[in-house]
Enzyme design. Structure first.
Site, mmCIF file in Angstrom:
data_model
loop_
_atom_site.group_PDB
_atom_site.id
_atom_site.type_symbol
_atom_site.label_atom_id
_atom_site.label_comp_id
_atom_site.label_asym_id
_atom_site.label_seq_id
_atom_site.Cartn_x
_atom_site.Cartn_y
_atom_site.Cartn_z
ATOM 1 N N ASP A 318 1.385 -7.871 3.345
ATOM 2 C CA ASP A 318 0.258 -8.013 4.269
ATOM 3 C C ASP A 318 0.642 -9.073 5.309
ATOM 4 O OD1 ASP A 318 -2.132 -7.799 5.596
ATOM 5 O OD2 ASP A 318 -3.372 -7.944 3.800
HETATM 6 C C1 NOJ Z 1 -4.402 -8.054 7.387
HETATM 7 C C2 NOJ Z 1 -5.220 -7.111 6.575
HETATM 8 O O1 NOJ Z 1 -5.448 -7.656 5.296
HETATM 9 C C3 NOJ Z 1 -4.578 -5.755 6.402
HETATM 10 O O2 NOJ Z 1 -5.486 -4.904 5.764
HETATM 11 C C4 NOJ Z 1 -4.168 -5.207 7.722
HETATM 12 O O3 NOJ Z 1 -3.582 -3.944 7.524
HETATM 13 C C5 NOJ Z 1 -3.198 -6.164 8.368
HETATM 14 N N1 NOJ Z 1 -3.851 -7.456 8.574
HETATM 15 C C6 NOJ Z 1 -2.684 -5.640 9.707
HETATM 16 O O4 NOJ Z 1 -3.668 -5.705 10.674
#
Ligand code: NOJ
Length: 793
Positions: A318
């Protein structure tokens, strides 16, 4: 829809697997016997494989991947494992912006948040023309409930209990995104969400692993289509692996403690379903899981995902979850963070730049092996080949807009919204009949509340360029401008006495007041945890002031989670949860209010009475002191009433249970019957995980006792008692939607197999144990008359 949806999915996968084995062995024999036909035979075989759309599991990809891998330098290999956000950030920035230079040097494998197809082509041209090996960039984005044609938020989509709708909606999203050059979505979010304080509940399918598994697989099928390399398919990414939804206190990014038993029983199944459905990728989560961050967790990423499930795809971290290993205290510097995440099984580093900064040195110092780097690069390249990116790296800029807002897509968005609404209450109006549906006729409406006429709110996403009709706009179109007056009443978070007074005066002049209240889109989703779950700002005050006029009131709640509004459930005759219903939410609502559509959505999360009940979920254990016959509507008055598992100041039960949803007709359920009352544990165990045969059938009569046709989601629950681990009071094991004409009765049948009774035992194995079982066919998780059976050794 099949009654046991995930089993059906398993069945499709295992058939696919065994067919492939047969084809493969036939091809092998042909080659042995007819040497001259080798070339033709192999070509036919590989064609057959590819035409089945095996995606990343296509064995034909190996040779292509290895051919390119051989040519790559270590720097280029590491480059494939590096990803940055090159557009509107969705997290704290990195300070980097030299992506063009880096791509030319082969230092970037993927970019995300780039939405303009011109910019996508610009970066891709650098990769294809200036980098040494011409490996295309994989462009990703959070396409979570549609790209431009916005569907209801996932929590709303799941409330349809219809995987087909989800599959279709995600296919529309894939088509629009792919035409824009985005070939990878960070969706579906398949986290189990048991706590409405956690804003990301909005992004998932709720609290149940069985339903969540069906929805996870549907998203994957929809995004990835029948062939991953089709122009309208994109790669999916099941996230956040794993346990993220159990954030302590419902506070986003917080730590989690989940036993292996609970992890396997509740949190892992939707991910497993996504893998079985062929998801190309998974995202490792932010949360620390039992002391080890999920983005540095070899147990989940290697043991469960790779070894037990045989996942061959890509694991991306993530946003900076590799970098966050440092503040979490498990890595003292960037090199240690990169090493821990990589060794645990995170292939691609989203944003932190730590793989870019340290992986080469870590290989040189033999802290990670070159072979492991090769494996991770293989995972990335498989995805790029499977998507056909090497053949078609560029997007047709002129064609991109043509994929957006097709009439069929908009119609689907409307149908999805109509199916997502959950009617929570429908008490009698002034004429002694339920207030909803509204009668067609010359009545005057006051549309009150901040959400009523704001085109961004109902959609749950910043306004795109597409057509949007608000609730107000759709009502005006239906009954005429002269019959609708609009009063904002207050903002989501603010408002003046005057605005409230105007709304009250407006309600007095109208025949019916429609209150559109709730949260703004930013109040749910990522980084939007709430400690209070009531109506924000002055909205409760507005509601009560309008109610005092005595006019009939319909309350429509817009939100990314259930809201605790007990007063409304006592005093407002009609209440409907509309979630954030997407681009056609307005017309869908008006059609539903007037009864063109009979609401059929049901809750996928337990609706709390008060925030103190959270986390709240129906499939909980019973405790040794269940209150059962204790009256919990008042404080305990004696020892018997006190020393049970309860609150002294709140009931245990939710306001509305998981699976609940009314319609404009009345539905009654007969007692559940099952076809055998003695089952054999040994036979059932042979069946577990195999999509084996039906061992028992459960059925119940479901009758439409009212005067309107209805779609009814019929739910099947099981309780297992006497097994080696304590099991929930109920667990969903089947669901189906039946259509019932007015007055019609149907016998609804479910097929139960080994998996329906299997539980995670005290050795963390999925098995059927001798036990007593209860089976309910019911309108929700709190009602129904069960049948009983015994599972003998
Ligand atoms: C953080 C989020 O937790 C995740 O779900 C997302 O895909 C990413 N950022 C990218 O934007």
């Amino acid at each position: 829809m099949p009654s046991l949806y995930p089993r059906f999915i398993l069945c499709r996968c295992s058939l696919r697997g065994s067919a492939a084995t047969v084809v493969r062995s036939i091809a092998t024999s042909l080659v042995a016997y007819f040497g001259v036909c080798v070339v033709l035979g192999v070509a036919a075989f590989s064609q057959a494989q590819r035409s089945r759309g095996d995606g990343i599991n296509d064995p034909a990809l190996d040779a292509r991947v290895d051919a390119i891998l051989q040519k790559m330098s270590l720097e280029e290999k590491v480059g494939q494992l590096v990803q940055y956000s090159a557009g509107q950030p969705t997290g704290p920035g990195t300070g980097r912006s030299d992506y063009g230079d880096m791509i030319a040097k082969g230092q970037i494998g993927s970019l995300f948040n780039v939405i303009d197809p011109k910019q996508i082509n610009m970066y891709q041209r650098i990769a294809m023309e200036k980098s040494r090996l011409h490996i295309p960039i994989l462009f990703g984005l959070d396409v979570i409930h549609g790209f431009k044609t916005e569907f209801p938020i996932p929590l709303g989509l799941a409330s349809t209990w219809d995987p087909t709708i989800i599959e279709k909606a995600s296919h529309v999203a894939a088509m629009e995104a792919a035409a824009d050059g985005i070939k990878w979505t960070f969706s579906p979010m398949v986290d189990i969400a048991r706590d409405a304080r956690w804003g990301r509940m909005a992004e998932g399918a709720g609290e149940d692993p069985f339903l969540g598994s069906a929805m996870a697989a549907a998203y994957v099928r929809g995004y990835q289509g029948s062939r991953l390399d089709a122009p309208d398919s994109i790669a999916s990414c099941a996230k956040h692996f794993v346990g993220y939804g159990a954030a302590e206190g419902g506070r986003d990014y917080n730590t989690t403690e989940i036993s292996e038993h609970t992890l396997r029983q509740f949190y892992l199944p939707p991910f497993h379903a996504a893998v079985e459905a062929g998801t190309t990728s998974l995202m490792s989560a932010f949360n620390t899981l039992n002391g080890t961050p999920a983005s540095a967790n070899p147990f989940t990423l290697k043991q469960v995902l790779r070894k037990e499930w045989g996942f061959k795809g890509l694991v991306v971290s993530d946003w900076n979850s590799v970098g966050e290993l440092i503040p979490k205290g498990v890595a003292i510097d960037g090199a240690a963070a990169a090493r821990k995440a990589f060794v645990a099984g995170v292939d691609m580093d989203m944003v932190s730049s730590l793989y870019h900064d340290h992986l080469q040195a870590l290989v040189s110092s033999r802290q990670i092996s070159a072979a492991e780097v090769d494996d991770a690069v293989r995972h990335v390249l498989r995805v790029k080949f499977a998507l056909g990116l090497f053949e078609h790296p560029f997007v047709d800029e002129a064609a991109a807009p043509k994929a957006l807002y097709h009439p069929e897509s908009l119609e689907l968005a409307q149908t999805a919204a109509e199916r997502s609404f959950v009617l929570l209450r429908n008490a009698d109006g002034p004429d002694g009949k339920p207030l909803l549906p509204l009668a067609n006729g010359a009545q005057n409406y006051a549309v009150i509340g901040p959400v009523g006429d704001d085109s961004s709110y109902p959609n749950g996403a910043p306004p795109g360029s597409g057509p949007r009709t608000t609730l107000m706009g759709a009502l005006v179109a239906r009954v005429g401008q002269e019959h609708v007056a609009r009063y904002k009443g207050c903002g989501i978070l603010d408002g003046s006495d005057q605005e409230i007074a105007d709304a009250v005066a407006g309600a007095r002049k109208a025949d019916i007041a429609i209150l559109a209240l709730g949260e703004s889109p930013e109040m749910s989703g990522e980084a939007a945890s709430r400690a209070h779950l009531g109506l924000p700002g002055r909205q409760q005050e507005l509601l009560e002031a309008v109610a005092r006029t005595g006019k009939p009131i319909i309350l429509i709640l817009f939100s990314g989670r259930p809201l605790t509004v007990p007063w409304a459930f006592e005093h407002v005759p009609a209440v409907m949860a509309a979630w954030l219903p997407g681009i056609n939410g307005g017309p869908a609502l008006v059609r539903t209010l007037f009864g063109d559509v009979n609401p059929s959505g049901k809750l996928v999360v337990s609706w709390p009475r008060s925030v103190g009940q959270e986390p709240l979920y129906y499939n909980s254990n019973n405790t040794g002191r269940p209150p059962e016959s204790t009256d919990l509507t008042h404080a305990p008055r004696n020892i018997e009433e006190r020393y049970v598992s309860r609150y002294i100041d709140e009931q245990n039960t939710p306001q509305f249970p998981f699976g609940f949803g009314l319609s404009y007709t009345s539905i009654s359920y007969g007692a559940t019957k099952i076809s055998a009352d003695h089952l054999n544990a040994r036979e059932l165990n042979q069946d577990v995980g195999t999509n084996g045969r039906t061992v028992v059938t459960a059925q119940a009569d479901v009758s439409n006792t009212g005067s309107r046709a209805a779609n009814q989601v019929v739910e099947l629950y099981v309780r297992v008692q006497g097994a080696s681990t304590e099991q929930p009071v109920r667990a969903l094991k089947g669901f189906q939607t039946v259509t019932l004409a007015a007055g019609e009765r149907k016998t609804v049948k479910f097929e139960l197999r080994g998996d329906s009774f299997a539980t995670w035992n005290d050795r963390n194995q999925l098995a059927v144990e001798p036990s007593k079982v209860m089976v309910w066919i019911a309108p929700d998780s709190a009602h129904g008359t069960p049948a009983q059976a015994e599972i003998v050794p």
